[in-house]
Scaffold this motif. Sequence first.
Motif, PDB file in Angstrom:
ATOM      1  N   GLU A 515      11.213  18.309  65.908  1.00 15.76           N
ATOM      2  CA  GLU A 515      11.321  17.134  65.154  1.00 15.76           C
ATOM      3  C   GLU A 515      11.364  15.867  66.002  1.00 15.76           C
ATOM      4  O   GLU A 515      10.549  15.206  65.564  1.00 15.76           O
ATOM      5  N   ALA A 516      12.024  15.925  67.142  1.00 13.92           N
ATOM      6  CA  ALA A 516      11.954  14.848  68.008  1.00 13.92           C
ATOM      7  C   ALA A 516      10.279  14.481  68.462  1.00 13.92           C
ATOM      8  O   ALA A 516       9.852  13.607  68.808  1.00 13.92           O
ATOM      9  N   ALA A 517       9.715  15.614  69.237  1.00 20.94           N
ATOM     10  CA  ALA A 517       8.267  15.813  69.422  1.00 20.94           C
ATOM     11  C   ALA A 517       7.576  15.255  68.287  1.00 20.94           C
ATOM     12  O   ALA A 517       6.737  14.224  68.589  1.00 20.94           O
ATOM     13  N   ARG A 518       7.629  15.486  67.102  1.00 14.91           N
ATOM     14  CA  ARG A 518       6.772  15.018  66.143  1.00 14.91           C
ATOM     15  C   ARG A 518       7.034  13.741  65.735  1.00 14.91           C
ATOM     16  O   ARG A 518       6.187  12.862  65.537  1.00 14.91           O
ATOM     17  N   ALA A 519       8.359  13.139  65.739  1.00 14.32           N
ATOM     18  CA  ALA A 519       8.549  11.572  65.933  1.00 14.32           C
ATOM     19  C   ALA A 519       7.976  10.663  66.869  1.00 14.32           C
ATOM     20  O   ALA A 519       7.334   9.787  66.533  1.00 14.32           O
ATOM     21  N   LEU A 520       7.898  11.506  68.037  1.00  8.43           N
ATOM     22  CA  LEU A 520       7.359  10.774  69.142  1.00  8.43           C
ATOM     23  C   LEU A 520       5.726  10.479  68.962  1.00  8.43           C
ATOM     24  O   LEU A 520       5.128   9.393  69.298  1.00  8.43           O
ATOM     25  N   LEU A 521       5.139  11.533  68.511  1.00  7.88           N
ATOM     26  CA  LEU A 521       3.867  11.730  68.468  1.00  7.88           C
ATOM     27  C   LEU A 521       3.286  10.518  67.235  1.00  7.88           C
ATOM     28  O   LEU A 521       2.471   9.950  67.117  1.00  7.88           O
ATOM     29  N   LYS A 522       4.302  10.390  66.226  1.00  9.78           N
ATOM     30  CA  LYS A 522       4.154   9.573  65.024  1.00  9.78           C
ATOM     31  C   LYS A 522       4.411   7.954  65.462  1.00  9.78           C
ATOM     32  O   LYS A 522       4.367   7.047  64.550  1.00  9.78           O
ATOM     33  N   GLY A 523       4.897   7.818  66.880  1.00 12.51           N
ATOM     34  CA  GLY A 523       5.241   6.487  67.468  1.00 12.51           C
ATOM     35  C   GLY A 523       6.836   6.147  66.731  1.00 12.51           C
ATOM     36  O   GLY A 523       7.071   4.950  66.828  1.00 12.51           O
ATOM     37  N   ARG A 524       7.623   7.069  66.364  1.00 13.44           N
ATOM     38  CA  ARG A 524       8.852   6.713  65.728  1.00 13.44           C
ATOM     39  C   ARG A 524      10.073   6.803  66.834  1.00 13.44           C
ATOM     40  O   ARG A 524      11.190   6.477  66.640  1.00 13.44           O
ATOM     41  N   ARG A 525       9.615   7.130  68.057  1.00 10.70           N
ATOM     42  CA  ARG A 525      10.500   7.148  69.230  1.00 10.70           C
ATOM     43  C   ARG A 525      10.048   6.788  70.517  1.00 10.70           C
ATOM     44  O   ARG A 525       8.739   6.726  70.522  1.00 10.70           O
TER      45      ARG A 525
END
Length: 525
Positions: A515-525
Amino acid sequence: MDFASPSRNRARVYNRRILVLKLGAADMQRSAVILLLGLLCSRAAAQEAIPSAKLLEDADVLRRIYERAHPGLYRYNTKAQMAGHLAALRAEFARDRSLGEAYVAVSQFLAKVRCGHSYANFYNQPRGVADALFSGRNRVPFLFRWIDGRMIVDRDFSGALKPGTEVLAIEGHPVAEILGKLMTIARADGGNDAKRVAYLEVRGKDRYEAFDIFLPLFYPGIGERIGLEVVPPGAKGPLTLAVAAHDRAQREALGKEAQQPAGADPWKFETLEGGAAYLRMPGWALYDSKWDWKGFLDRGMDALIDRRAPALIVDLRDNEGGLDVGNVLIERITAREVRGGIQRRYTRYRTLPGDLVPFLDTWDWSFKDWGDKAVPDRAGFYRLTRYDDDANGDVIAPRGRRFEGRLVVLVNAANSSATFQFARLIKDNQLGTLVGQPTGGNRRGINGGAFFFAKLPNSKIEFDVPLIATFPGERPLPDGVVLPFLDVPDAGVEPDVPVKPRAEDIAAGVDAELEAARALLKGRR
């Protein structure tokens, strides 16, 4: 150069023939009796005392082999410290010991070397030792993780525990006490205690797990019914209950379940929401595999390029290592030559002393004599040039069409051999983003690459002997002087995006790292 552990996929290959018999009822009864007698005999062998004089002879053989062949013996210990560790082992062997007690003592000594590839390998033990020590019905019937010293269940087979349950005590022994005792046998490189703790989890990935093996050796009273004190998710207080223990066959079945079916590809490219690709790689131990894994990766990378995938998430969690698979991935994502840094290789000998050979086995007897590929260096070391003479370090060059999307790698403390090396290259060369927990391994270098499998003459306990040591930057100091590495962390590779495991995520079935990786790719981290 492969710095893999032989723990999961030994290079020694055994040809086993299975004879299938059609048995009548009487024959089946006799077979059952024979099986039971064999189990009873193995348990008796585990308790039978080995004379002190024989164990002291074993300790001397272990000392001679490690002093003459182990290139990392003094990486984290001085000669005086190793002499003290040996004295402690000899003190344990000052009286007769059972096989189980001897196995624990040898394991504790090897752990003090602080080398992740130096241990009494479960997979390499002679059948008599394995049957005597590893066959009991005394394994906890659940999988778990250690989170801040707490034992958190993430999969249950007893029907009594929910994911996210915290186990407070086993048979009245607090889990903090249990973890403390088991840390004395945990293998890892240098001061990387995160790897040691991860090594003591039960993940259901392998036929043997260290916690399964050593819990009943430290606590012989643990048997077919195991008393637990637990706190289920959302509970106001602890509960006590008893669960039926698992045996070796049940744990091995879990390990097989975690693996791909015979003939199936062990890795798989998937497409996530938003078009990012996901590649789960649970293991790189493909020594004897006939699978064209390089072709699989090249076809997969070509497919990602053709569809213009915006990112690739490579999941290496719980993958200790194996072959240098990561180099093939790097060849397809880098626009420039990638240098691994100066990682000089050293061995402890040019020609192995002949008196050690009777105790050793290996898959490649050329390791006995490195010849002119082992160049005398400082006292006690030979610079090994057999695999790589490049003074500037290993070089990985671009190859084929380049994948230009973003790379994210999921890592954790299990990454301690080839996967550690891959994570280090990705981090140091800014080729991608690491997400998860600090890796295993150690930036001060590791030992591995080539191995002998040593068997003690009296107890018959096997232990692994890594033969090649890497050292970062400058050469090792003279024999018996611990290299300070003042500018190199005594640790694994730190992730760019740390993700702390939580019991709440386990209870909710949330994959926090992904989930952290997905958030990173979506620019949320």
